[in-house]
Write an enzyme that holds these catalytic residues in place. Sequence first.
Site, short mmCIF file in Angstrom:
data_model
loop_
_atom_site.label_atom_id
_atom_site.label_comp_id
_atom_site.label_asym_id
_atom_site.label_seq_id
_atom_site.Cartn_x
_atom_site.Cartn_y
_atom_site.Cartn_z
N CYS A 57 1.45 2.96 3.42
CA CYS A 57 1.76 2.12 4.58
C CYS A 57 3.19 2.42 5.03
O CYS A 57 4.13 2.35 4.23
CB CYS A 57 1.62 0.66 4.20
SG CYS A 57 2.44 -0.49 5.33
N PHE B 183 5.26 0.68 6.82
CA PHE B 183 6.14 -0.48 6.68
C PHE B 183 6.57 -0.66 5.22
O PHE B 183 7.72 -1.02 4.95
CB PHE B 183 5.44 -1.73 7.20
CG PHE B 183 5.12 -1.68 8.67
CD1 PHE B 183 6.13 -1.79 9.62
CD2 PHE B 183 3.81 -1.50 9.11
CE1 PHE B 183 5.85 -1.73 10.98
CE2 PHE B 183 3.52 -1.43 10.45
CZ PHE B 183 4.54 -1.56 11.40
N CYS B 184 5.66 -0.41 4.30
CA CYS B 184 6.01 -0.48 2.88
C CYS B 184 6.96 0.65 2.50
O CYS B 184 7.89 0.46 1.70
CB CYS B 184 4.74 -0.40 2.02
SG CYS B 184 3.56 -1.73 2.32
N TYR C 299 0.89 -1.16 0.00
CA TYR C 299 0.00 0.00 0.00
C TYR C 299 0.93 1.21 0.00
O TYR C 299 1.85 1.28 0.82
CB TYR C 299 -0.87 0.06 1.26
CG TYR C 299 -1.69 -1.17 1.55
CD1 TYR C 299 -2.30 -1.91 0.53
CD2 TYR C 299 -1.88 -1.58 2.87
CE1 TYR C 299 -3.06 -3.02 0.83
CE2 TYR C 299 -2.64 -2.69 3.17
CZ TYR C 299 -3.23 -3.41 2.15
OH TYR C 299 -3.99 -4.51 2.45
#
Length: 377
Positions: free
Chosen positions: A112, A114-115, A109
């Site tokens: 996001c 973390f991404c 995403y």
Amino acid sequence: MAALCTRTLGKVGWSLLESPGVRRPGTVSSLAGNLSSFGSRRSFGTGGSGFRSKLLSLRGAGGRALGCAFLLGGGLGLYQSVKMSVQQHLAQGDTKAPAAGLKLTLYQYKTCPFCSKVRAFLDFYGLPYEIVEVNPVMRKELKWSTYRKVPILMVADDVQLNDSSVIISSIRTYLINQDKSISDILRCYPEMKSVNDSGKEVTEYLNKYWLMLGEAEITDIYPEKGMQKEEMKWRQWADDWLVHLISPNVYRTTGEALASFDYIVREGKFGNFEGFFAKYVGAAAMFLIAKRLKSRHNLQDDVRQDLYKAVNDWVAAIGKKRKFMGGDHPNLADLAVFGVLRVMEGLQAFDDMMKNTKVKHWYRHMERETLNHGGRN
């Protein structure tokens, strides 16, 4: 950030439509079903199914109408915003980057944190990669995987890396020592399942902040005593604390929630109908969710103060004698913190952070390092 909202709104909508006495409208089903997919991929990795829960249940025609609104606004509308960013992304510049032969595909995403961490890492080291933007509501792009979260990094279409920190540690280990394959390195990060206090099954990965290196390699990468432990400590801090400050700050007030969704809608070039639901229904839902997150993580009434303190603690840990936590060049902790903070760009929370903390100088240096693929050398 926006991904959390989209998934939550989708769950709310389906919960409303599936409640007793509420019949799921065919029009909504067809709209959701037509969200674009990037096809399936074969998975050789492991992982568990995602956890789903119903946030509320309403009955009757009112619930049906509200369910439709949440699905259209939180699902279809917001997804079309992030879908605008779907692209074939290849890092620019010299193709002789380390391990350039790796074929990497990142399922993500866009907003996001973390991404964003993984993208910051790949960009810094100049590794070409392809992006597949995942629909946060339907997640058809992940139908090939038993692991239903993002980010996922596929290596050469047959090795699946889950969890942002495992991805970063595995690929960094490979860049330093290519005597072992990615599959061999991945075995050093075993999956461990457990049930938390809420009864939810959670998946964790052992050793995920460690690089799997020999003694000589460790001495070369971390020439000063304590550097490796310091890097690991702050990587974990970014995952366990910093990331939880994002949503409460972005959706701190109704005005900021509206401004955040206005930004998302504007970037996505919505039509009037989709933009209305994405902005107003989404902003209202995320404002309420942000309040819950504030309570869950024991944040102050003014959550900005927690953000300011966290960022200033980070800058203080770097100190005045170092340009980055890694010294003259960013290390994995620098990339993790930068990736998390970057998702707030363009929003009031980011502007306030830059104005009221000491992070600006470090942050601008990190921007240049990732854009210029500083890790290639």
